[in-house]
Design a protein around this motif. Structure first.
Motif, PDB file in Angstrom:
ATOM      1  N   TYR A   6     -10.776   8.968  15.904  1.00 49.03           N
ATOM      2  CA  TYR A   6     -10.469   8.273  14.650  1.00 49.03           C
ATOM      3  C   TYR A   6      -9.889   6.906  14.981  1.00 49.03           C
ATOM      4  CZ  TYR A   6      -9.140   7.860   9.691  1.00 49.03           C
ATOM      5  OH  TYR A   6      -9.025   7.464   8.376  1.00 49.03           O
ATOM      6  N   HIS A  14      -1.710   4.919   6.756  1.00 48.42           N
ATOM      7  CA  HIS A  14      -1.216   5.297   5.433  1.00 48.42           C
ATOM      8  C   HIS A  14      -1.664   6.717   5.079  1.00 48.42           C
ATOM      9  CE1 HIS A  14      -5.269   4.447   4.010  1.00 48.42           C
ATOM     10  NE2 HIS A  14      -5.180   3.166   4.349  1.00 48.42           N
ATOM     11  N   ASP A 112     -17.098   2.863   4.171  1.00 40.72           N
ATOM     12  CA  ASP A 112     -17.098   1.391   4.252  1.00 40.72           C
ATOM     13  C   ASP A 112     -17.322   0.935   5.688  1.00 40.72           C
ATOM     14  OD1 ASP A 112     -14.527   2.569   4.751  1.00 40.72           O
ATOM     15  OD2 ASP A 112     -13.617   0.578   4.658  1.00 40.72           O
ATOM     16  N   LEU A 151      -8.174   9.853  -0.662  1.00 45.36           N
ATOM     17  CA  LEU A 151      -7.185   9.176  -1.502  1.00 45.36           C
ATOM     18  C   LEU A 151      -7.571   7.705  -1.648  1.00 45.36           C
ATOM     19  CD1 LEU A 151      -3.930  10.719   0.021  1.00 45.36           C
ATOM     20  CD2 LEU A 151      -5.404  11.617  -1.784  1.00 45.36           C
ATOM     21  N   ALA A 155      -5.118  -0.152   3.445  1.00 46.58           N
ATOM     22  CA  ALA A 155      -4.028  -0.840   4.132  1.00 46.58           C
ATOM     23  C   ALA A 155      -3.799  -2.218   3.520  1.00 46.58           C
ATOM     24  CB  ALA A 155      -4.352  -0.951   5.621  1.00 46.58           C
ATOM     25  N   THR A 156      -4.887  -2.857   3.077  1.00 48.46           N
ATOM     26  CA  THR A 156      -4.759  -4.185   2.465  1.00 48.46           C
ATOM     27  C   THR A 156      -3.845  -4.115   1.246  1.00 48.46           C
ATOM     28  OG1 THR A 156      -6.991  -4.661   3.195  1.00 48.46           O
ATOM     29  CG2 THR A 156      -6.089  -6.122   1.513  1.00 48.46           C
TER      30      THR A 156
HETATM   31  P1  ATP Z   1      -7.929  -2.345   5.199  1.00 48.83           P
HETATM   32  O1  ATP Z   1      -7.589  -2.124   3.759  1.00 48.83           O
HETATM   33  O2  ATP Z   1      -6.988  -3.286   5.889  1.00 48.83           O
HETATM   34  O3  ATP Z   1      -9.397  -2.589   5.465  1.00 48.83           O
HETATM   35  P2  ATP Z   1      -8.060   0.503   5.722  1.00 48.83           P
HETATM   36  O4  ATP Z   1      -7.096   1.206   4.853  1.00 48.83           O
HETATM   37  O5  ATP Z   1      -9.520   0.517   5.411  1.00 48.83           O
HETATM   38  O6  ATP Z   1      -7.566  -0.988   5.953  1.00 48.83           O
HETATM   39  P3  ATP Z   1      -8.521   0.918   8.578  1.00 48.83           P
HETATM   40  O7  ATP Z   1      -7.435   1.018   9.562  1.00 48.83           O
HETATM   41  O8  ATP Z   1      -9.425  -0.208   8.658  1.00 48.83           O
HETATM   42  O9  ATP Z   1      -7.774   1.073   7.162  1.00 48.83           O
HETATM   43  O10 ATP Z   1      -9.337   2.262   8.491  1.00 48.83           O
HETATM   44  C1  ATP Z   1      -9.580   3.117   9.572  1.00 48.83           C
HETATM   45  C2  ATP Z   1     -10.633   4.117   9.164  1.00 48.83           C
HETATM   46  O11 ATP Z   1     -10.139   4.938   8.100  1.00 48.83           O
HETATM   47  C3  ATP Z   1     -11.928   3.483   8.642  1.00 48.83           C
HETATM   48  O12 ATP Z   1     -13.001   4.281   9.102  1.00 48.83           O
HETATM   49  C4  ATP Z   1     -11.776   3.591   7.127  1.00 48.83           C
HETATM   50  O13 ATP Z   1     -13.034   3.678   6.502  1.00 48.83           O
HETATM   51  C5  ATP Z   1     -11.006   4.896   6.982  1.00 48.83           C
HETATM   52  N1  ATP Z   1     -10.164   4.944   5.775  1.00 48.83           N
HETATM   53  C6  ATP Z   1      -9.232   4.051   5.415  1.00 48.83           C
HETATM   54  N2  ATP Z   1      -8.639   4.397   4.270  1.00 48.83           N
HETATM   55  C7  ATP Z   1      -9.209   5.569   3.871  1.00 48.83           C
HETATM   56  C8  ATP Z   1      -9.033   6.436   2.733  1.00 48.83           C
HETATM   57  N3  ATP Z   1      -8.161   6.161   1.766  1.00 48.83           N
HETATM   58  N4  ATP Z   1      -9.791   7.555   2.680  1.00 48.83           N
HETATM   59  C9  ATP Z   1     -10.708   7.832   3.643  1.00 48.83           C
HETATM   60  N5  ATP Z   1     -10.923   7.049   4.735  1.00 48.83           N
HETATM   61  C10 ATP Z   1     -10.193   5.933   4.853  1.00 48.83           C
END
Ligand code: ATP
Length: 182
Positions: A6, A14, A112, A151, A155-156
């Motif tokens: 991961y 988060h 994404d 959920l 992170a943004t």
């Molecule tokens: P940012 O908003 O800065 O793009 P992010 O919350 O997408 O950050 P990353 O650290 O880029 O966080 O994500 C790491 C991995 O976790 C990526 O594969 C992303 O798709 C996944 N991910 C992030 N947030 C979630 C969520 N709420 N639920 C499921 N997967 C998530």
């Protein structure tokens, strides 16, 4: 045995990430998860706000706050943070495969992130070498992705508005270290 890799910026880690980890372990979709904070992330605008060491520390705090049965199956690996130069998932997969020679490595990604997989370094080879566990994010449903009831957290968002969406220990760390303008 399936070892999940991961990776992410985790700036900060988060509850959305923690939910992914907990669900994949408790549903038995993976046997172990290696959380790998990225060193110099590719395909992102700008550099992370927190340092690699801080993002690693936040990941470790988040994992420490998991229930024992999940925690025992999750580790934070600083391989990409300690590596010089850019971090490529294919190199991390190879390193994990060397540590767990009997295991299948599964790359865990949100929809994404998976949408951009063809732009990843040596993408075709990577897709040969590893399985992908694609997790639906709310608002980004993809055919074939796993619905874990993800959920709606990013992170943004957390960086721009104070929210209660990180584990308590991570919130305390963010405050102590004056991260994200807190
Ligand atoms: P940012 O908003 O800065 O793009 P992010 O919350 O997408 O950050 P990353 O650290 O880029 O966080 O994500 C790491 C991995 O976790 C990526 O594969 C992303 O798709 C996944 N991910 C992030 N947030 C979630 C969520 N709420 N639920 C499921 N997967 C998530």
């Amino acid at each position: 045995m399936i070892v999940g890799l991961y990776g992410g910026t985790f700036d900060p880690i988060h509850n959305g990430h923690v939910h992914v980890i907990t669900q994949l372990i408790s549903r038995g979709l993976v046997d172990r998860i290696i959380v790998v904070p990225a060193g110099q992330p590719q395909l992102r605008d700008g550099q992370p706000h927190a340092t690699g060491a801080q993002r690693r520390a936040m990941c470790q705090l988040a994992i420490n706050s998991l229930p024992d049965d999940v925690k025992s199956k999750v580790e934070v690996n600083p391989i990409e943070i300690l590596r010089e130069g850019p971090s490529y998932t294919i190199d991390t997969v190879a390193a994990i495969a060397a540590t767990y020679p009997e295991a299948t490595v599964a790359v865990i990604v949100g929809t994404d992130a998976f949408a951009k997989v063809d732009q990843w370094h040596r993408s075709a080879e990577l897709q040969e070498l590893a399985d992908f566990l694609v997790i639906d994010r709310p608002g980004a449903k993809t055919p074939g992705a796993i619905d874990i009831g993800a959920l709606n957290i990013s992170a943004t968002e957390i960086r721009t508005q104070l929210e209660d969406q990180v584990p308590e220990a991570v919130a305390a760390y963010i405050k102590e270290n004056n991260l994200y303008g807190r």
